[in-house]
Design an enzyme around this catalytic site. Structure first.
Site, mmCIF file in Angstrom:
data_model
loop_
_atom_site.group_PDB
_atom_site.id
_atom_site.type_symbol
_atom_site.label_atom_id
_atom_site.label_comp_id
_atom_site.label_asym_id
_atom_site.label_seq_id
_atom_site.Cartn_x
_atom_site.Cartn_y
_atom_site.Cartn_z
ATOM 1 N N ALA A 91 5.842 -45.278 -15.268
ATOM 2 C CA ALA A 91 6.005 -44.618 -13.703
ATOM 3 C C ALA A 91 4.917 -44.795 -12.952
ATOM 4 O O ALA A 91 3.592 -44.141 -13.487
ATOM 5 C CB ALA A 91 6.522 -43.206 -13.952
ATOM 6 N N SER A 140 3.821 -41.994 -18.076
ATOM 7 C CA SER A 140 2.961 -42.168 -16.659
ATOM 8 C C SER A 140 2.076 -43.023 -16.527
ATOM 9 O O SER A 140 1.171 -43.577 -17.484
ATOM 10 C CB SER A 140 2.634 -40.579 -16.310
ATOM 11 N N ASP A 141 1.757 -43.771 -15.545
ATOM 12 C CA ASP A 141 0.428 -44.154 -15.177
ATOM 13 C C ASP A 141 -0.536 -43.193 -15.498
ATOM 14 O O ASP A 141 -0.267 -41.912 -15.629
ATOM 15 C CB ASP A 141 0.310 -44.838 -13.667
ATOM 16 N N TRP A 142 -1.787 -43.652 -15.704
ATOM 17 C CA TRP A 142 -2.872 -42.818 -15.840
ATOM 18 C C TRP A 142 -3.240 -41.686 -14.980
ATOM 19 O O TRP A 142 -3.823 -42.017 -13.906
ATOM 20 C CB TRP A 142 -4.003 -43.504 -16.402
#
Length: 759
Positions: free
Chosen positions: A202, A235-237
């Site tokens: 995401a 999630s993206d970081w």
């Protein structure tokens, strides 16, 4: 062959886990690993950045590639790799990366990146495949299958509408539903359905007001329920806003670890009833499925041959480079006696993008050395630096040296493009120009040397004000660690260029459809250009590009003939088979990329001039010919209809267009497609007479009304007046008719047309 053990009993594990353990699994252990639960035998698995190589860091970890990574093969970045239009090659590239991941005990590679190239200014465009969702999704599926064939997972990213770096962590992408479906989600859709990636990442940004990591419509309603995605969503970081809200929306895993904050919010949400335990269990179950899938697919004592992988990287680079110009067939260089090789990139190449995808290569080709190896023994190559790598301004001394060398040789090959400081994850470009030092070098050398070849290293389109001053241009993109050998192969004719552009090169930035809206005001990014992205804009509005989508030259020539369709009339539930004969009419073996586009000849809604719906890359020897076949189904003719929230085909004629680029259509056929979907046309008092005409019963009523009217009243009505009448609402006609068209009459018409009473 490795024996795959049965999957652990996840349902039983869930029964044994505490709330705290379940919440803990939904957040990372550290920067790259998931949490383990030793008492239950649940292991930790590692993931690392991709997508054009493996970025496994040693020691301290970070997201932007600042600290050193272990060596791995650096392949061409996606912007270049996509120009191969070669699904088999991209599959093999993915498999090669998968083998390296197995050797380094990495379970998930973070890639591919499939966001659409909305603007050529996006700083991360080098990591994305295309401006076209069909091409992007097809290539991504091949990459995913390749990596996962080695028992290593992928994470397709960044879901969704992540098309700029400016304020990427907070900007709200405002995009209408049809555009979202046809362009930005379509780039993911077939890759998810066909490739079945283990994970989906995401994005940071919001889409229509909701953060992607908390966007239930994206993560649950579309991704899982509509597309049937069975993996986990991470999630993206650092992209998680509120982890408990994310879990409720369809997120499973927060990366990286958040110091216990995320899991604490989950525990509190469950305890207060804000988040159901059932919903949390669903997330944990998906996480455990992927963790155990990684463990069961782990290969013991995995290893790889670095030299063999370098050869594959060379092939990938060679197949991806695009010959943009070749005046007087100056290329390939065969019997020249002297060549001036000019430009610092020739000895210190720009071969990859900056940011989280930055690879520590196993080796890097020196382009000048590779050219010396490929040239004939009688050809002398000399080098001049031309410009400094650490400054943009032109260096008069370096340019003077380059000019003097160019005067003494038959041909000058200039290496130019964009330094890493011009494009990277984290920031967008401001303009399309290359550094002044590169531009001035090309212009000055061209004044004294009529045979100039420019080889470009860049991750996205550039302006070329010097194009008419040079004889040839080879677009190398960011060709990975083996770009030097690939360039030498092509320059000296050891191989034939076969790449074609996966994006449009505009003549100037103002021609780009997003020009007035990119990147937005920082709060929102308004996607007002709608579906008209890339060639859909240039071709529909007849804006001449510098180089069109799908364009690329070869050292040989090809002839297209005898297009055939197996049926010229179908229902939208049927399929059509299209075939075309392609022949190599030149004197050198080569590869051609055949492109199939579909055009809706007459539509009631706004549609692009044409859209890519098929492609195939074929190898042909001189005089050899092959028949290439395509299969077209409903989606090839459909648009996304927001009234029915589904893909819809308008009954009518469609052109099947086959050519060598979006602007070079060489063969065509017309077919007729019947729609099997009946769209309810519910009329209200605010419907127009035109809407009434589109309703079967309403049309009969209109005919009756017209026959009862005084024919003399209709004499001399022009098309404009008729359009005005058809655009008048029933309610307005009531008000303006001075009692001739009453409320009761209107209600009777509505009831008859809708077969129900309208209030």
């Amino acid at each position: 062959m490795q024996q795959i053990k049965p999957m652990r009993n996840i349902k039983e594990l869930l029964k044994q886990m505490t709330l705290e353990e379940k919440a803990g699994l939904c957040s990372g252990k550290d920067f790259w690993n998931t949490k383990e639960i030793e008492r239950l035998g649940i292991p930790s698995v590692m993931m690392t950045d991709g997508p054009h190589g493996l970025r496994k860091q040693e020691g301290d970890t970070d997201h932007l590639g600042i600290n050193k990574s272990l060596p791995s093969t650096c392949f061409p970045s996606a912007a270049g790799l996509a120009c191969s239009w070669d699904k088999d090659l991209i599959n093999r590239t993915g498999a090669t990366i998968g083998r390296e991941a197995q050797a380094e005990d990495v379970s998930i590679v973070l890639g591919p990146s499939v966001n659409i190239k909305r603007s050529p200014l996006c700083g991360r465009n080098f990591e994305y495949f295309s401006e076209d969702p069909y091409l992007s999704s097809s290539l991504a599926a091949s990459y995913i299958k390749g990596v996962q064939s080695q028992g290593v997972g992928t994470s397709i990213k960044h879901f969704a509408v992540n098309n700029q770096e400016f304020k990427r962590m907070s900007v709200d992408a405002v995009v209408d539903e049809r555009t979202l479906r046809e362009i930005y989600l379509a780039s993911f859709e077939q890759a998810v359905k066909d490739g079945q990636p283990w994970t989906v990442m995401a994005a940071y940004n919001k889409v229509n007001g909701s953060y992607c990591s908390e966007n239930k419509k994206l993560l649950t309603e579309i991704l899982k329920e509509e597309w049937g995605f069975e993996g986990l969503v991470m999630s993206d970081w650092g992209a998680v806003n509120e982890l408990d809200d994310g879990i409720e929306a369809g997120l499973e895993l927060e990366m990286p670890a958040s110091g216990g904050m995320g899991e604490k919010k989950i525990i509190e949400a469950v305890q207060t009833g804000k988040l159901s335990l059932e919903k949390l269990d669903q997330s944990v179950e998906r996480i455990l499925k992927i963790v155990f899938q990684a463990v069961e697919n782990k290969k013991q004592n995995a290893a790889y041959d670095k030299n063999e992988h370098h050869k594959i990287a060379r092939e990938a680079a060679r197949e991806s480079m695009v010959l943009l110009k070749n005046e007087d067939r100056i290329l390939p260089l065969r019997s020249v006696k002297s060549v001036a090789v000019i430009g610092a990139f020739a000895k210190k190449p720009r071969f990859q993008g900056g940011g989280s995808s930055h690879i520590n290569p196993t080796k890097v080709d020196d382009i000048f050395e590779e050219m010396q190896k490929a040239a004939l023994p009688t050809t002398v190559l000399d080098f001049a630096e031309g410009y400094s790598l650490d400054r943009d301004e032109a260096d008069e001394q370096l340019i003077s040296e380059a000019v003097e060398l160019a005067k003494k040789t038959e041909i000058a090959v200039i290496f130019a493009g964009l330094p890493e400081s011009y494009e990277s994850e984290g920031f967008d470009r401001k303009y399309l120009s290359i550094p002044v030092s590169h531009r001035v070098l090309i212009e000055e050398v061209a004044k004294v040397q009529s045979n100039v070849i420019v080889v470009l290293s860049n991750g996205a389109p550039i302006e070329m004000p010097w194009l008419d001053q040079v004889k040839a241009v080879l677009e190398g993109y960011l060709g990975g660690q083996a770009l030097g050998g690939a360039i030498a192969d092509l320059i000296f004719g050891l191989a034939n260029p076969s790449g074609k552009l996966a994006e449009t090169f505009p003549k100037k930035l103002a021609h780009n459809p997003s020009y007035l809206h990119f990147p937005g005001d920082g709060e929102t990014a308004d996607y007002s250009e709608g579906i008209f992205v890339g060639y859909r804009h240039y071709d529909t509005r007849d804006v001449e590009p510098l180089f069109p989508f799908g364009y690329g030259l070869s050292y040989t020539s090809f002839e297209y003939s005898n297009i055939q369709v197996n049926r010229d009339e179908i229902q939208d539930t049927d399929s059509i088979t299209v075939s075309i004969k392609v022949k190599n009419t030149g004197d050198m073996e080569g590869k051609e990329i055949i492109q199939l586009y579909v055009r809706d000849i007459e539509s009631k809604i706004s549609r692009p001039e044409k859209e890519l719906k098929g492609f195939e890359k074929v190898h042909l020897y001189p005089s050899e010919e092959k028949i290439v076949t395509f299969k077209l189904e409903k989606r090839a003719f459909a648009y996304y209809n927001t009234k029915i929230n589904d893909w819809h085909v308008e009954t009518g004629s469609f052109d099947i267009l086959i050519g060598s680029s979006s602007r070079e259509i060489l063969q065509r056929k017309t077919v007729y497609v019947h729609s099997t979907t009946v769209i309810p046309n519910i009329l209200t008092r605010h419907s127009t007479f035109g809407d009434l005409m589109d309703n079967p019963v309403g049309a009969e009523i209109m005919k009756a009304m017209q026959s009862q009217a005084n024919p003399s009243n209709n004499e001399g009505l022009g098309a404009g007046m008729q359009e005005m009448i058809l655009g008048t609402t029933l309610h307005n006609a009531c008000v303006m008719s001075n009692g001739a068209f009453t409320e009761d009459m209107m209600q009777g018409i509505l009831q008859a047309a809708n077969n129900s009473k309208i209030s």
